[in-house]
Design a protein around this motif. Structure first.
Motif, PDB file in Angstrom:
ATOM      1  N   VAL A  34      83.309  70.404  92.239  1.00  0.00           N
ATOM      2  CA  VAL A  34      83.261  70.374  90.783  1.00  0.00           C
ATOM      3  C   VAL A  34      83.099  68.934  90.312  1.00  0.00           C
ATOM      4  CG1 VAL A  34      84.548  70.933  88.693  1.00  0.00           C
ATOM      5  CG2 VAL A  34      84.777  72.376  90.712  1.00  0.00           C
ATOM      6  N   ALA A  35      82.106  68.703  89.490  1.00  0.00           N
ATOM      7  CA  ALA A  35      81.904  67.383  88.899  1.00  0.00           C
ATOM      8  C   ALA A  35      82.978  67.120  87.851  1.00  0.00           C
ATOM      9  CB  ALA A  35      80.520  67.307  88.266  1.00  0.00           C
ATOM     10  N   ALA A  36      83.202  65.873  87.565  1.00  0.00           N
ATOM     11  CA  ALA A  36      84.268  65.471  86.634  1.00  0.00           C
ATOM     12  C   ALA A  36      84.136  66.157  85.283  1.00  0.00           C
ATOM     13  CB  ALA A  36      84.255  63.953  86.470  1.00  0.00           C
ATOM     14  N   GLU A  37      82.928  66.300  84.778  1.00  0.00           N
ATOM     15  CA  GLU A  37      82.748  66.895  83.444  1.00  0.00           C
ATOM     16  C   GLU A  37      83.032  68.400  83.414  1.00  0.00           C
ATOM     17  OE1 GLU A  37      78.721  66.584  85.446  1.00  0.00           O
ATOM     18  OE2 GLU A  37      80.321  65.166  85.048  1.00  0.00           O
ATOM     19  N   GLN A  38      83.123  69.048  84.576  1.00  0.00           N
ATOM     20  CA  GLN A  38      83.412  70.484  84.635  1.00  0.00           C
ATOM     21  C   GLN A  38      84.864  70.783  84.995  1.00  0.00           C
ATOM     22  OE1 GLN A  38      80.346  71.600  87.502  1.00  0.00           O
ATOM     23  NE2 GLN A  38      79.439  72.857  85.890  1.00  0.00           N
ATOM     24  N   GLN A  39      85.648  69.783  85.309  1.00  0.00           N
ATOM     25  CA  GLN A  39      87.002  70.020  85.797  1.00  0.00           C
ATOM     26  C   GLN A  39      87.879  70.760  84.800  1.00  0.00           C
ATOM     27  OE1 GLN A  39      88.667  66.446  87.448  1.00  0.00           O
ATOM     28  NE2 GLN A  39      87.182  66.397  89.095  1.00  0.00           N
ATOM     29  N   GLY A  40      87.749  70.473  83.534  1.00  0.00           N
ATOM     30  CA  GLY A  40      88.571  71.146  82.525  1.00  0.00           C
ATOM     31  C   GLY A  40      88.296  72.636  82.448  1.00  0.00           C
ATOM     32  N   VAL A  41      87.031  73.020  82.407  1.00  0.00           N
ATOM     33  CA  VAL A  41      86.675  74.433  82.302  1.00  0.00           C
ATOM     34  C   VAL A  41      87.013  75.179  83.596  1.00  0.00           C
ATOM     35  CG1 VAL A  41      84.248  74.228  82.956  1.00  0.00           C
ATOM     36  CG2 VAL A  41      84.941  76.019  81.408  1.00  0.00           C
ATOM     37  N   VAL A  42      86.853  74.515  84.739  1.00  0.00           N
ATOM     38  CA  VAL A  42      87.199  75.149  86.011  1.00  0.00           C
ATOM     39  C   VAL A  42      88.711  75.334  86.111  1.00  0.00           C
ATOM     40  CG1 VAL A  42      87.218  74.837  88.512  1.00  0.00           C
ATOM     41  CG2 VAL A  42      85.125  74.446  87.220  1.00  0.00           C
ATOM     42  N   ALA A  43      89.475  74.350  85.670  1.00  0.00           N
ATOM     43  CA  ALA A  43      90.939  74.480  85.671  1.00  0.00           C
ATOM     44  C   ALA A  43      91.369  75.645  84.787  1.00  0.00           C
ATOM     45  CB  ALA A  43      91.588  73.182  85.206  1.00  0.00           C
ATOM     46  N   ALA A  44      90.704  75.834  83.657  1.00  0.00           N
ATOM     47  CA  ALA A  44      91.009  76.962  82.777  1.00  0.00           C
ATOM     48  C   ALA A  44      90.692  78.282  83.476  1.00  0.00           C
ATOM     49  CB  ALA A  44      90.226  76.841  81.477  1.00  0.00           C
ATOM     50  N   ALA A  45      89.579  78.344  84.191  1.00  0.00           N
ATOM     51  CA  ALA A  45      89.204  79.556  84.918  1.00  0.00           C
ATOM     52  C   ALA A  45      90.215  79.879  86.009  1.00  0.00           C
ATOM     53  CB  ALA A  45      87.805  79.402  85.517  1.00  0.00           C
ATOM     54  N   VAL A  46      90.709  78.865  86.693  1.00  0.00           N
ATOM     55  CA  VAL A  46      91.727  79.066  87.727  1.00  0.00           C
ATOM     56  C   VAL A  46      93.002  79.633  87.101  1.00  0.00           C
ATOM     57  CG1 VAL A  46      93.250  77.843  89.337  1.00  0.00           C
ATOM     58  CG2 VAL A  46      90.802  77.339  89.303  1.00  0.00           C
ATOM     59  N   ARG A  47      93.387  79.103  85.948  1.00  0.00           N
ATOM     60  CA  ARG A  47      94.616  79.573  85.274  1.00  0.00           C
ATOM     61  C   ARG A  47      94.534  81.023  84.807  1.00  0.00           C
ATOM     62  NH1 ARG A  47      94.313  74.464  82.998  1.00  0.00           N
ATOM     63  NH2 ARG A  47      93.503  75.308  81.050  1.00  0.00           N
ATOM     64  N   VAL A  48      93.346  81.489  84.397  1.00  0.00           N
ATOM     65  CA  VAL A  48      93.247  82.848  83.863  1.00  0.00           C
ATOM     66  C   VAL A  48      93.132  83.927  84.933  1.00  0.00           C
ATOM     67  CG1 VAL A  48      92.270  82.111  81.665  1.00  0.00           C
ATOM     68  CG2 VAL A  48      90.741  82.826  83.502  1.00  0.00           C
ATOM     69  N   CYS A  49      92.987  83.548  86.189  1.00  0.00           N
ATOM     70  CA  CYS A  49      92.880  84.539  87.253  1.00  0.00           C
ATOM     71  C   CYS A  49      94.191  85.330  87.344  1.00  0.00           C
ATOM     72  CB  CYS A  49      92.581  83.875  88.602  1.00  0.00           C
ATOM     73  SG  CYS A  49      92.449  85.070  89.948  1.00  0.00           S
ATOM     74  N   PRO A  50      94.157  86.643  87.098  1.00  0.00           N
ATOM     75  CA  PRO A  50      95.390  87.432  87.067  1.00  0.00           C
ATOM     76  C   PRO A  50      96.024  87.663  88.432  1.00  0.00           C
ATOM     77  CG  PRO A  50      93.498  88.866  86.735  1.00  0.00           C
ATOM     78  CD  PRO A  50      92.986  87.449  86.754  1.00  0.00           C
ATOM     79  N   VAL A  51      95.290  87.380  89.512  1.00  0.00           N
ATOM     80  CA  VAL A  51      95.855  87.590  90.855  1.00  0.00           C
ATOM     81  C   VAL A  51      95.987  86.285  91.645  1.00  0.00           C
ATOM     82  CG1 VAL A  51      95.124  89.998  91.000  1.00  0.00           C
ATOM     83  CG2 VAL A  51      93.590  88.186  91.808  1.00  0.00           C
ATOM     84  N   ALA A  52      95.792  85.157  90.959  1.00  0.00           N
ATOM     85  CA  ALA A  52      95.923  83.828  91.566  1.00  0.00           C
ATOM     86  C   ALA A  52      95.076  83.675  92.833  1.00  0.00           C
ATOM     87  CB  ALA A  52      97.385  83.509  91.846  1.00  0.00           C
ATOM     88  N   ALA A  53      93.816  84.102  92.734  1.00  0.00           N
ATOM     89  CA  ALA A  53      92.910  84.022  93.883  1.00  0.00           C
ATOM     90  C   ALA A  53      92.153  82.697  93.937  1.00  0.00           C
ATOM     91  CB  ALA A  53      91.906  85.173  93.820  1.00  0.00           C
ATOM     92  N   LEU A  54      92.331  81.854  92.934  1.00  0.00           N
ATOM     93  CA  LEU A  54      91.596  80.596  92.860  1.00  0.00           C
ATOM     94  C   LEU A  54      92.530  79.414  92.909  1.00  0.00           C
ATOM     95  CD1 LEU A  54      89.246  81.583  89.909  1.00  0.00           C
ATOM     96  CD2 LEU A  54      88.692  81.595  92.349  1.00  0.00           C
ATOM     97  N   ARG A  55      92.061  78.342  93.555  1.00  0.00           N
ATOM     98  CA  ARG A  55      92.813  77.082  93.585  1.00  0.00           C
ATOM     99  C   ARG A  55      91.836  75.928  93.498  1.00  0.00           C
ATOM    100  NH1 ARG A  55      95.895  77.613  99.008  1.00  0.00           N
ATOM    101  NH2 ARG A  55      94.381  76.002  99.337  1.00  0.00           N
ATOM    102  N   ILE A  56      92.342  74.817  93.027  1.00  0.00           N
ATOM    103  CA  ILE A  56      91.568  73.588  93.005  1.00  0.00           C
ATOM    104  C   ILE A  56      92.195  72.641  94.007  1.00  0.00           C
ATOM    105  CG2 ILE A  56      90.875  71.595  91.644  1.00  0.00           C
ATOM    106  CD1 ILE A  56      90.958  73.391  89.185  1.00  0.00           C
ATOM    107  N   GLN A  57      91.363  72.079  94.855  1.00  0.00           N
ATOM    108  CA  GLN A  57      91.833  71.120  95.852  1.00  0.00           C
ATOM    109  C   GLN A  57      91.224  69.760  95.520  1.00  0.00           C
ATOM    110  OE1 GLN A  57      90.200  71.563  99.836  1.00  0.00           O
ATOM    111  NE2 GLN A  57      92.237  71.213 100.661  1.00  0.00           N
ATOM    112  N   PRO A  58      92.089  68.766  95.285  1.00  0.00           N
ATOM    113  CA  PRO A  58      91.569  67.433  94.955  1.00  0.00           C
ATOM    114  C   PRO A  58      90.818  66.794  96.106  1.00  0.00           C
ATOM    115  CG  PRO A  58      93.982  67.498  94.804  1.00  0.00           C
ATOM    116  CD  PRO A  58      93.506  68.830  95.260  1.00  0.00           C
TER     117      PRO A  58
END
Length: 64
Positions: free
Chosen positions: A40-64
């Motif tokens: 994920v590029a820096a300019e997309q990190q906010g929207v991707v973080a929001a997508a990770v948070r809305v996952c109802p089964v916690a299937a997504l993670r962000i790794q720095p």
């Protein structure tokens, strides 16, 4: 850049990630989640973080 990790065994194909960040997440006709790119590029990190948070089964993670 950060990486998106998907737990495909956990993903149930709800599609909230795709609705939140359609430029990164895509569900196919069978409900299988695909990433348009894993890093994920820096300019997309906010929207991707929001997508990770809305996952109802916690299937997504962000790794720095």
């Amino acid at each position: 850049m950060t990486r998106i990790l998907v737990d495909h065994d956990r993903c149930e194909g709800h599609g909230l990630c795709e609705q939140t960040a359609p430029e990164v997440f895509r569900l196919d006709d069978e409900g299988e989640l695909h990433l348009t790119h894993e890093e994920v590029a820096a300019e997309q990190q906010g929207v991707v973080a929001a997508a990770v948070r809305v996952c109802p089964v916690a299937a997504l993670r962000i790794q720095p």
